[in-house]
Motif scaffolding. Sequence first.
Motif, PDB file in Angstrom:
ATOM      1  N   PHE A 325      -6.460  -3.295 -30.534  1.00  0.00           N
ATOM      2  CA  PHE A 325      -7.855  -3.572 -30.229  1.00  0.00           C
ATOM      3  C   PHE A 325      -8.442  -2.486 -29.316  1.00  0.00           C
ATOM      4  CE2 PHE A 325     -11.489  -6.102 -28.862  1.00  0.00           C
ATOM      5  CZ  PHE A 325     -11.836  -6.669 -30.077  1.00  0.00           C
ATOM      6  N   ASN A 326      -7.614  -1.994 -28.417  1.00  0.00           N
ATOM      7  CA  ASN A 326      -8.070  -0.925 -27.514  1.00  0.00           C
ATOM      8  C   ASN A 326      -7.970   0.445 -28.175  1.00  0.00           C
ATOM      9  OD1 ASN A 326      -8.616  -2.030 -24.663  1.00  0.00           O
ATOM     10  ND2 ASN A 326      -6.786  -3.120 -25.310  1.00  0.00           N
ATOM     11  N   ALA A 327      -6.807   0.718 -28.760  1.00  0.00           N
ATOM     12  CA  ALA A 327      -6.526   2.084 -29.223  1.00  0.00           C
ATOM     13  C   ALA A 327      -7.382   2.488 -30.421  1.00  0.00           C
ATOM     14  CB  ALA A 327      -5.045   2.215 -29.557  1.00  0.00           C
ATOM     15  N   LEU A 328      -7.830   1.513 -31.206  1.00  0.00           N
ATOM     16  CA  LEU A 328      -8.632   1.881 -32.380  1.00  0.00           C
ATOM     17  C   LEU A 328     -10.013   2.406 -32.004  1.00  0.00           C
ATOM     18  CD1 LEU A 328      -7.612  -0.917 -34.895  1.00  0.00           C
ATOM     19  CD2 LEU A 328      -7.223   1.544 -35.143  1.00  0.00           C
ATOM     20  N   ARG A 329     -10.389   2.259 -30.752  1.00  0.00           N
ATOM     21  CA  ARG A 329     -11.669   2.838 -30.299  1.00  0.00           C
ATOM     22  C   ARG A 329     -11.585   4.361 -30.270  1.00  0.00           C
ATOM     23  NH1 ARG A 329     -15.364  -0.447 -27.545  1.00  0.00           N
ATOM     24  NH2 ARG A 329     -16.181   1.458 -26.610  1.00  0.00           N
ATOM     25  N   LEU A 330     -10.356   4.871 -30.135  1.00  0.00           N
ATOM     26  CA  LEU A 330     -10.188   6.323 -30.017  1.00  0.00           C
ATOM     27  C   LEU A 330     -10.246   6.991 -31.385  1.00  0.00           C
ATOM     28  CD1 LEU A 330      -7.397   6.441 -27.316  1.00  0.00           C
ATOM     29  CD2 LEU A 330      -9.649   7.505 -27.114  1.00  0.00           C
ATOM     30  N   TYR A 331     -10.960   8.120 -31.453  1.00  0.00           N
ATOM     31  CA  TYR A 331     -11.106   8.842 -32.717  1.00  0.00           C
ATOM     32  C   TYR A 331     -10.008   9.887 -32.840  1.00  0.00           C
ATOM     33  CZ  TYR A 331     -15.762   6.874 -33.604  1.00  0.00           C
ATOM     34  OH  TYR A 331     -16.814   6.038 -33.875  1.00  0.00           O
ATOM     35  N   GLN A 332      -8.777   9.456 -32.805  1.00  0.00           N
ATOM     36  CA  GLN A 332      -7.667  10.391 -32.970  1.00  0.00           C
ATOM     37  C   GLN A 332      -6.515   9.625 -33.606  1.00  0.00           C
ATOM     38  OE1 GLN A 332      -7.335  11.339 -28.773  1.00  0.00           O
ATOM     39  NE2 GLN A 332      -5.532  10.066 -28.537  1.00  0.00           N
ATOM     40  N   PRO A 333      -5.620  10.327 -34.316  1.00  0.00           N
ATOM     41  CA  PRO A 333      -4.502   9.611 -34.929  1.00  0.00           C
ATOM     42  C   PRO A 333      -3.728   8.833 -33.869  1.00  0.00           C
ATOM     43  CG  PRO A 333      -4.582  11.878 -35.695  1.00  0.00           C
ATOM     44  CD  PRO A 333      -5.571  11.765 -34.578  1.00  0.00           C
ATOM     45  N   LEU A 334      -3.325   7.661 -34.263  1.00  0.00           N
ATOM     46  CA  LEU A 334      -2.651   6.759 -33.330  1.00  0.00           C
ATOM     47  C   LEU A 334      -1.169   6.752 -33.679  1.00  0.00           C
ATOM     48  CD1 LEU A 334      -2.895   4.575 -31.260  1.00  0.00           C
ATOM     49  CD2 LEU A 334      -3.870   3.094 -32.982  1.00  0.00           C
ATOM     50  N   SER A 335      -0.354   7.367 -32.822  1.00  0.00           N
ATOM     51  CA  SER A 335       1.046   7.561 -33.227  1.00  0.00           C
ATOM     52  C   SER A 335       1.846   6.267 -33.111  1.00  0.00           C
ATOM     53  CB  SER A 335       1.691   8.682 -32.410  1.00  0.00           C
ATOM     54  OG  SER A 335       2.125   8.189 -31.165  1.00  0.00           O
ATOM     55  N   TYR A 336       2.770   6.109 -34.052  1.00  0.00           N
ATOM     56  CA  TYR A 336       3.642   4.934 -34.016  1.00  0.00           C
ATOM     57  C   TYR A 336       4.471   4.949 -32.734  1.00  0.00           C
ATOM     58  CZ  TYR A 336       2.547   4.922 -39.041  1.00  0.00           C
ATOM     59  OH  TYR A 336       1.898   4.924 -40.243  1.00  0.00           O
ATOM     60  N   GLY A 337       4.791   6.173 -32.264  1.00  0.00           N
ATOM     61  CA  GLY A 337       5.591   6.315 -31.042  1.00  0.00           C
ATOM     62  C   GLY A 337       4.870   5.716 -29.843  1.00  0.00           C
ATOM     63  N   LEU A 338       3.549   5.999 -29.743  1.00  0.00           N
ATOM     64  CA  LEU A 338       2.788   5.463 -28.607  1.00  0.00           C
ATOM     65  C   LEU A 338       2.719   3.936 -28.693  1.00  0.00           C
ATOM     66  CD1 LEU A 338       1.021   6.434 -26.116  1.00  0.00           C
ATOM     67  CD2 LEU A 338      -0.936   5.871 -27.552  1.00  0.00           C
ATOM     68  N   PHE A 339       2.508   3.441 -29.908  1.00  0.00           N
ATOM     69  CA  PHE A 339       2.460   1.993 -30.110  1.00  0.00           C
ATOM     70  C   PHE A 339       3.745   1.348 -29.581  1.00  0.00           C
ATOM     71  CE2 PHE A 339       3.579  -1.733 -32.563  1.00  0.00           C
ATOM     72  CZ  PHE A 339       2.416  -2.495 -32.529  1.00  0.00           C
ATOM     73  N   GLN A 340       4.872   1.942 -29.975  1.00  0.00           N
ATOM     74  CA  GLN A 340       6.175   1.398 -29.598  1.00  0.00           C
ATOM     75  C   GLN A 340       6.405   1.489 -28.090  1.00  0.00           C
ATOM     76  OE1 GLN A 340       9.217   2.240 -32.455  1.00  0.00           O
ATOM     77  NE2 GLN A 340      10.675   2.718 -30.837  1.00  0.00           N
ATOM     78  N   GLU A 341       6.019   2.648 -27.541  1.00  0.00           N
ATOM     79  CA  GLU A 341       6.222   2.884 -26.103  1.00  0.00           C
ATOM     80  C   GLU A 341       5.425   1.893 -25.255  1.00  0.00           C
ATOM     81  OE1 GLU A 341       5.429   7.028 -24.845  1.00  0.00           O
ATOM     82  OE2 GLU A 341       4.173   6.096 -23.313  1.00  0.00           O
ATOM     83  N   ARG A 342       4.172   1.626 -25.666  1.00  0.00           N
ATOM     84  CA  ARG A 342       3.300   0.799 -24.823  1.00  0.00           C
ATOM     85  C   ARG A 342       3.459  -0.701 -25.061  1.00  0.00           C
ATOM     86  NH1 ARG A 342      -0.416   4.761 -22.694  1.00  0.00           N
ATOM     87  NH2 ARG A 342       1.136   6.389 -22.336  1.00  0.00           N
TER      88      ARG A 342
END
Length: 388
Positions: A325-342
């Motif tokens: 919900f938060n990260a999709l506001r950003l206009y940049q590819p959203l890495s699976y690594g960041l998803f997993q880390e956070r």
Amino acid sequence: MNHENIISQRLVIIPLTLYIHFPWCLSKCPYCDFNSHVLSDEKAIASYVDSLLVDLEIEARTHKGSELSSIYFGGGTPSLLSANMVTKIIQQISKSFTFKPAIEITLEANPGTIDLKRCEEFQHAGINRISLGIQSFDDEKLKAIKRIHDAKQALAAIDVVKSAGFTNFNLDLMFGLPGQSIADGLKDLQAALNFMPPHLSWYQLTIEPNTLFAAVKPSRLPHSEKLWEIQQAGQDFLSKMGLKQYEVAAFCRSAENTCRHNINYWQYGDYLGIGAGAHSKITAINHSVKRYWKTADPRVYTQSEDFIEGEEIVATGKIPLEFMFNALRLYQPLSYGLFQERTGFTIDSIKTQLQSAQELGLIELADDSIVTTKHGKNFLNDLLEIFL
Ligand code: SF4
């Protein structure tokens, strides 16, 4: 939520930022639903700062030595604080926390509350980024939304910020103002760009519940088609002028000029909030997420002992959805690594939602990241709803 997708132990440090809320303003803007109040007695500022320092001390007991990647004085109108007060707060923070090299320290300021001396003093206090609430350069529009400043003061405020030597600053501008045409919107953007701002926030005037505008709607608000046209024209214009849109309402001249404090929210980083109504989010080593928030009424806040009004542990299954919900506001590819880390989940935990979004053409799934399509950006609410 499938528990096979949970990673039991957090292996990396999640970035931590600090937000300091200053709730006072010279007047209440009729569209504003922030926790802001008219300052009726200057003495309230000093006692509020005393409480902020105690609030900070309490937070420091739990987080002593943690590294902060940014500090943000938001409001309200924090430029009503004296430079001495800002110095005192920053010094107190530095006694309990370590600062990441090149830490970003932002102070929100409004035209009509700063001059050159004040800006220089803020810089001396440690502020290295100013965010100016300009909203428009058109006197008629500023009057319609009852800002305390006029266009001349807006221009003067940017001048003093630059003259004081701030190279990192943001200008807040609004569109969808009463009676605004596409040409008016572009004129505002051009007036801002004349100052070569490293960062622009360009967001739509919305009528929020419990505001004066919700009770008495301003006349001549642009209808939805016109809003769409203004937004498209403005985004095209900013892109042609070399500004990169990296979030729904945020534009920067280069990657160094993004607002790191806000990016941390959008990337589901951790944050501490001190001050009336400020929110905190802390991720434990086992990935559980705790949120807590401070007493919102500044008068009650200054008389409080521990300042906390409420807290919750986010339900484990909600964490991946909150992240999206938060990260999709950003206009940049959203890495699976960041998803997993956070979040502590593998990307498979949201496989169903991702497939739905992909089928609707809202996202594309690359080998290592999620990319929001143009359609997804244009219909962001539809995309976000999938993760609600
Ligand atoms: S100056 Fe900003 S925070 Fe204060 S009332 Fe106006 S919009 Fe709200």
